[in-house]
Write an enzyme that holds these catalytic residues in place. Structure first.
Site, PDB file in Angstrom:
ATOM      1  N   TYR A   1      50.618  36.848  30.528  1.00 52.93           N
ATOM      2  CA  TYR A   1      49.906  35.301  31.033  1.00 52.93           C
ATOM      3  C   TYR A   1      49.408  34.582  30.553  1.00 52.93           C
ATOM      4  CZ  TYR A   1      46.988  32.954  34.107  1.00 52.93           C
ATOM      5  OH  TYR A   1      45.941  31.982  35.413  1.00 52.93           O
TER       6      TYR A   1
ATOM      7  N   LYS B   1      38.017  32.874  26.702  1.00 53.27           N
ATOM      8  CA  LYS B   1      37.309  34.181  26.927  1.00 53.27           C
ATOM      9  C   LYS B   1      35.480  34.189  26.222  1.00 53.27           C
ATOM     10  CE  LYS B   1      41.387  35.900  29.718  1.00 53.27           C
ATOM     11  NZ  LYS B   1      40.643  35.703  31.748  1.00 53.27           N
TER      12      LYS B   1
ATOM     13  N   ASP C   1      48.898  33.907  22.405  1.00 52.27           N
ATOM     14  CA  ASP C   1      48.118  33.670  23.199  1.00 52.27           C
ATOM     15  C   ASP C   1      46.601  35.040  22.595  1.00 52.27           C
ATOM     16  OD1 ASP C   1      46.247  33.491  25.451  1.00 52.27           O
ATOM     17  OD2 ASP C   1      47.943  33.758  26.642  1.00 52.27           O
TER      18      ASP C   1
HETATM   19  C1  PLP Z   1      46.053  35.899  27.988  1.00 55.01           C
HETATM   20  C2  PLP Z   1      45.662  35.207  28.813  1.00 55.01           C
HETATM   21  N1  PLP Z   1      46.159  33.261  28.537  1.00 55.01           N
HETATM   22  C3  PLP Z   1      45.372  32.133  29.167  1.00 55.01           C
HETATM   23  C4  PLP Z   1      44.652  32.622  29.712  1.00 55.01           C
HETATM   24  C5  PLP Z   1      44.011  31.635  30.979  1.00 55.01           C
HETATM   25  O1  PLP Z   1      43.039  31.222  30.439  1.00 55.01           O
HETATM   26  P1  PLP Z   1      41.496  30.426  31.711  1.00 55.01           P
HETATM   27  O2  PLP Z   1      41.055  30.981  32.564  1.00 55.01           O
HETATM   28  O3  PLP Z   1      40.408  30.427  30.393  1.00 55.01           O
HETATM   29  O4  PLP Z   1      42.430  29.164  32.099  1.00 55.01           O
HETATM   30  C6  PLP Z   1      44.447  33.939  30.276  1.00 55.01           C
HETATM   31  C7  PLP Z   1      43.210  34.620  31.388  1.00 55.01           C
HETATM   32  O5  PLP Z   1      43.439  35.509  32.255  1.00 55.01           O
HETATM   33  C8  PLP Z   1      45.134  34.735  29.383  1.00 55.01           C
HETATM   34  O6  PLP Z   1      44.323  36.088  30.001  1.00 55.01           O
END
Ligand code: PLP
Length: 413
Positions: free
Chosen positions: A136, A252, A224
């Site tokens: 994700y 986060k 990521d």
């Molecule tokens: C690995 C990863 N990338 C991107 C995101 C997206 O972040 P945001 O919810 O701050 O837009 C998340 C959110 O759960 C994530 O776990």
């Protein structure tokens, strides 16, 4: 309150998984969060393992972070110009992430990934990206394609076609994909530890292989680390596994509880951004003083000796206790974790990729979730998403959690 809010906010939530749609029942309305605990509007206290879906690595509202954010707020919430706290934050972040020479702050993980993907395309002149089944990366079009636990309508087929997908932890599949699309792949986007299909560590040598293949194909490697950054180590999964990406996305935990995203990498890549280069990315609230103050203080606290040892010790304590119960009961439950991110997976064998994750018994998990909620423990309301421990969880909190989780497992065995 559930019905009232659902009449004005779709599903009653601003982010789908908050609705408990996967585990059933009504979501809880929280009123307060402090350290390792959250408190709902009905006066119930929970030991919290949601961690706000990742940010609360130090626990909720550490006093010095709150004080720093408050002080910044009193001096002006947003300027629309550069300011000193932004510089301090960038320097601290770069010190913790040797792969980052320059960084841009944005407001969410979604924005960080979306911007990094555009930058990779702009700087390589290529259109394709490769991502991994089940990972994700937020909700921008390019990464919300099929074969993940969150798919979406509304993503044009023409856009989705630029995103190729391969299975996680499968180097030959990646090698084949890059060879078949030689000279066309701008970037490979990966969660170095997959956090939303069970917590899946990379197999030994896998990330090194990914790095090697990207270099061989002049494809930029984007880690990521929105979830893993500052959580599995101060320097993220890249520090833990010793693999250097070209671009890193963070979010986060970085904001100390306030909305944030960041992406960064080598200067030659980052300098493709306007006003130096041709790739456009902007944001009214990006790098605002309140978030930067909160982030600077968070980075300071996380840099103090012992924080990650504490997180590891608490996670080990939890898994040792739970492991004993699962062995005694001979349950088809897998415990998977990297540092303070963990998952209790109702599956017959280890989950190593998206296809494995499809056999996770969501119904069994829902029972477990509600048994725990009734006993005062709050897990993510999702059978596959990472639960998050914090440095504020005490050995006593963990002991209580082991006892209550074991009770719950016995009652559903
Ligand atoms: C690995 C990863 N990338 C991107 C995101 C997206 O972040 P945001 O919810 O701050 O837009 C998340 C959110 O759960 C994530 O776990």
């Amino acid at each position: 309150m559930s019905e009232q809010i659902a009449s004005v906010i779709p599903g009653g939530v601003d982010s789908p998984f908050r609705s408990f749609h996967e585990v059933g029942g009504h979501t809880i309305f929280l009123e307060r969060a402090s350290g390792a605990y959250v408190f709902d509007v009905d006066g119930n206290k929970y030991i919290d393992y949601l961690g706000a879906w990742g940010p609360a690595v130090l626990g909720h509202s550490p006093p010095s972070v709150v004080a720093a954010a408050r002080k910044a707020l009193e001096s002006g919430a947003v300027f629309g110009t550069p300011h000193a706290l932004e510089l301090e934050m960038a320097e601290q972040l770069i010190a913790a992430y040797p792969s980052i020479e320059k960084v841009r702050f944005v407001n969410s993980g979604t924005e960080a990934v979306m911007s990094a993907v555009r930058l990779a395309r702009g700087c390589t002149g290529r259109d394709l990206i490769v991502s991994f089944e089940g990972c994700y990366h937020g909700h921008s079009d390019a990464v919300l394609v099929s074969r993940q636990h969150r798919a979406s309508s509304g993503v044009p087929q023409a856009v989705a076609e630029f995103t190729l997908q391969v299975p996680f932890n499968d180097l030959p599949a990646l090698e084949q994909c890059l060879a078949a699309n030689a000279g066309q792949v701008a970037a490979l986007l990966i969660e170095p530890v997959a956090g939303s299909m069970g917590v899946i560590p990379p197999e030994p040598g896998y990330l090194e292989g990914v790095r090697r293949l990207c270099s061989a194909h002049d494809t930029l490697l984007i880690f990521d680390e929105v979830l893993t950054g500052l959580r599995v180590a101060l320097g993220g999964a890249q520090a833990l596994y010793g693999v250097k990406p070209d671009l890193t996305c963070l979010g986060k935990a970085l904001g100390g509880g306030l909305p944030i995203g960041a992406y960064g990498g080598a200067a030659w890549i980052m300098d493709h951004l306007q006003p130096l280069g041709q790739v456009y990315q902007a944001g009214t609230f990006s790098g605002n003083p309140v978030t930067m103050a909160s982030g600077v203080e968070t980075l300071k606290l996380l840099s103090e000796p012992g924080v990650y040892q504490t997180l590891e010790a608490r996670a080990q304590q939890l898994f040792q206790g739970l492991g004993e119960t699962i062995r005694k009961l001979e349950l088809p439950v897998q415990l998977q974790r990297v540092g303070s991110m963990f998952a209790v997976l109702f599956a017959p064998g280890p989950v190593k990729n998206y296809r494995d994750s499809l056999v996770i018994d969501a119904g069994r998990f829902a029972e477990f979730f509600h048994q725990l909620l009734d006993r005062g423990i709050f897990l993510p309301p999702s059978a596959v998403d990472a639960a998050c421990l914090s440095a504020a969880h005490s050995p006593q909190d963990i002991e209580t959690s082991v006892r209550l989780m074991s009770e719950a497992l016995r009652s559903i065995a």
